[in-house]
Enzyme design. Structure first.
Site, short mmCIF file in Angstrom:
data_model
loop_
_atom_site.label_atom_id
_atom_site.label_comp_id
_atom_site.label_asym_id
_atom_site.label_seq_id
_atom_site.Cartn_x
_atom_site.Cartn_y
_atom_site.Cartn_z
N CYS A 174 -6.97 -8.56 -2.03
CA CYS A 174 -7.01 -7.34 -0.87
C CYS A 174 -8.83 -7.06 -0.31
O CYS A 174 -9.20 -6.45 0.65
CB CYS A 174 -6.64 -6.17 -0.64
SG CYS A 174 -4.49 -6.46 -0.63
N CYS B 44 -5.85 1.74 4.19
CA CYS B 44 -4.41 1.95 3.20
C CYS B 44 -3.66 2.21 3.76
O CYS B 44 -2.11 2.88 3.21
CB CYS B 44 -4.94 2.26 2.14
SG CYS B 44 -5.85 3.51 1.34
N CYS C 188 0.74 -1.48 0.27
CA CYS C 188 -0.33 -0.09 -0.34
C CYS C 188 1.08 1.50 -0.04
O CYS C 188 0.95 2.05 -0.54
CB CYS C 188 -1.03 -0.16 1.05
SG CYS C 188 -2.19 -0.86 1.03
N CYS D 197 -8.40 -2.88 -3.77
CA CYS D 197 -8.08 -3.58 -4.94
C CYS D 197 -8.51 -5.01 -4.99
O CYS D 197 -8.94 -5.77 -3.56
CB CYS D 197 -6.65 -3.70 -4.51
SG CYS D 197 -5.30 -2.29 -4.70
S1 SF4 Z 1 -4.64 -2.67 -1.38
FE1 SF4 Z 1 -3.39 -4.95 -1.59
S2 SF4 Z 1 -2.76 -4.91 -3.03
FE2 SF4 Z 1 -3.78 -2.58 -2.83
S3 SF4 Z 1 -1.69 -1.43 -2.82
FE3 SF4 Z 1 -2.32 -1.83 -1.03
S4 SF4 Z 1 -1.09 -3.94 -0.18
FE4 SF4 Z 1 -0.80 -3.99 -2.21
#
Ligand code: SF4
Length: 238
Positions: free
Chosen positions: A211, A234, A126, A208
């Site tokens: 996740c 995030c 993130c 995303c």
């Molecule tokens: S939500 Fe998941 S895939 Fe997206 S940036 Fe964060 S850790 Fe990475």
């Protein structure tokens, strides 16, 4: 539309004073009044963050600041439906969508840190794909807006309408802070704004793809985010 951004003209001290004045003046204001104030106070230096879950905030801001920049963090891990919503927002609203890319592509990140970093260290993933790119993009603006609401989680329960963002040294405005999820959806339906198709497929909160999981009706809407980890944010709103 071509993205046109204006670099900051005011100092962090001046922006802090404006944030304090806005917070005082708008303590009991409606979302519309808050957005109107921000559009008046930061012409050409206003950016709206959107995850493309729904376009209620970009729509409301576009009524006061036509052509406003809408910042979408294009992590490389989004659902096709989210990218579709982004394109629809760009096409149908009077806004300028800026897709903000991380420094590394997914393939480059895999090569340097190993595949599926999101499973092993979502904080680092993130940081590289959301927090740092947004921070860099916000250097173009004096004020940014988000659709964060107090009712989303305990951590968001004290979200102010207007504040000074110490990390990015700029004004941050959360016009929907006092709204409920139903308020947002009513606004979206009334104004026929683009919606992410996943909202009607048991994804009440959309991030995303790796996740974000489906959520049972009645469960905490954010419980599908980073399931099985202690992570709940995030990091862009901290
Ligand atoms: S939500 Fe998941 S895939 Fe997206 S940036 Fe964060 S850790 Fe990475």
């Amino acid at each position: 539309m071509t993205a046109v951004t204006t670099r900051r003209k005011r100092s962090a001290g001046e922006l802090r004073a404006l944030a304090e004045e806005g917070a005082r003046l708008l303590a009991d204001a409606s979302a519309d009044e808050v957005v109107a104030w921000a559009a008046r106070t930061f012409p050409g230096t206003l950016g709206v963050a959107s995850s493309m879950e729904n376009a209620a905030l970009p729509h409301l801001v576009s009524q006061h600041a036509p052509g406003v920049d809408v910042l979408f963090l294009d992590t490389g891990y989004h659902f096709a439906e989210t990218l579709g919503a982004r394109d629809e927002v760009d096409f149908s609203l009077d806004v300028t969508v800026r897709s903000i890319l991380p420094k590394l592509s997914v393939a480059e990140q895999d090569e340097r840190y190993g595949p599926r970093l999101h499973d092993r260290d979502p904080g680092a993933c993130c940081r590289m794909r959301k927090v740092e790119p947004l921070r860099e993009a916000l250097g173009d603006y004096e004020c940014w807006m988000s659709g964060v609401r107090r009712d989303e989680s305990e951590r968001r329960a004290d979200t102010p309408l207007v504040t000074f963002d110490e990390t990015n040294e700029m004004v941050k405005v959360n016009p929907f802070a006092a709204w409920s999820a139903d308020d947002v959806m009513s606004y979206a339906m009334r104004n026929r704004v683009p919606l992410n198709l996943l909202l009607s497929d048991e994804y009440p909160s959309i991030g995303c793809e790796p996740c974000t999981a489906r959520v049972e009706p009645g469960a905490d809407p954010r419980s599908g985010r980073w399931q099985g980890t202690s992570k709940t944010e995030c990091g862009i709103h901290e």
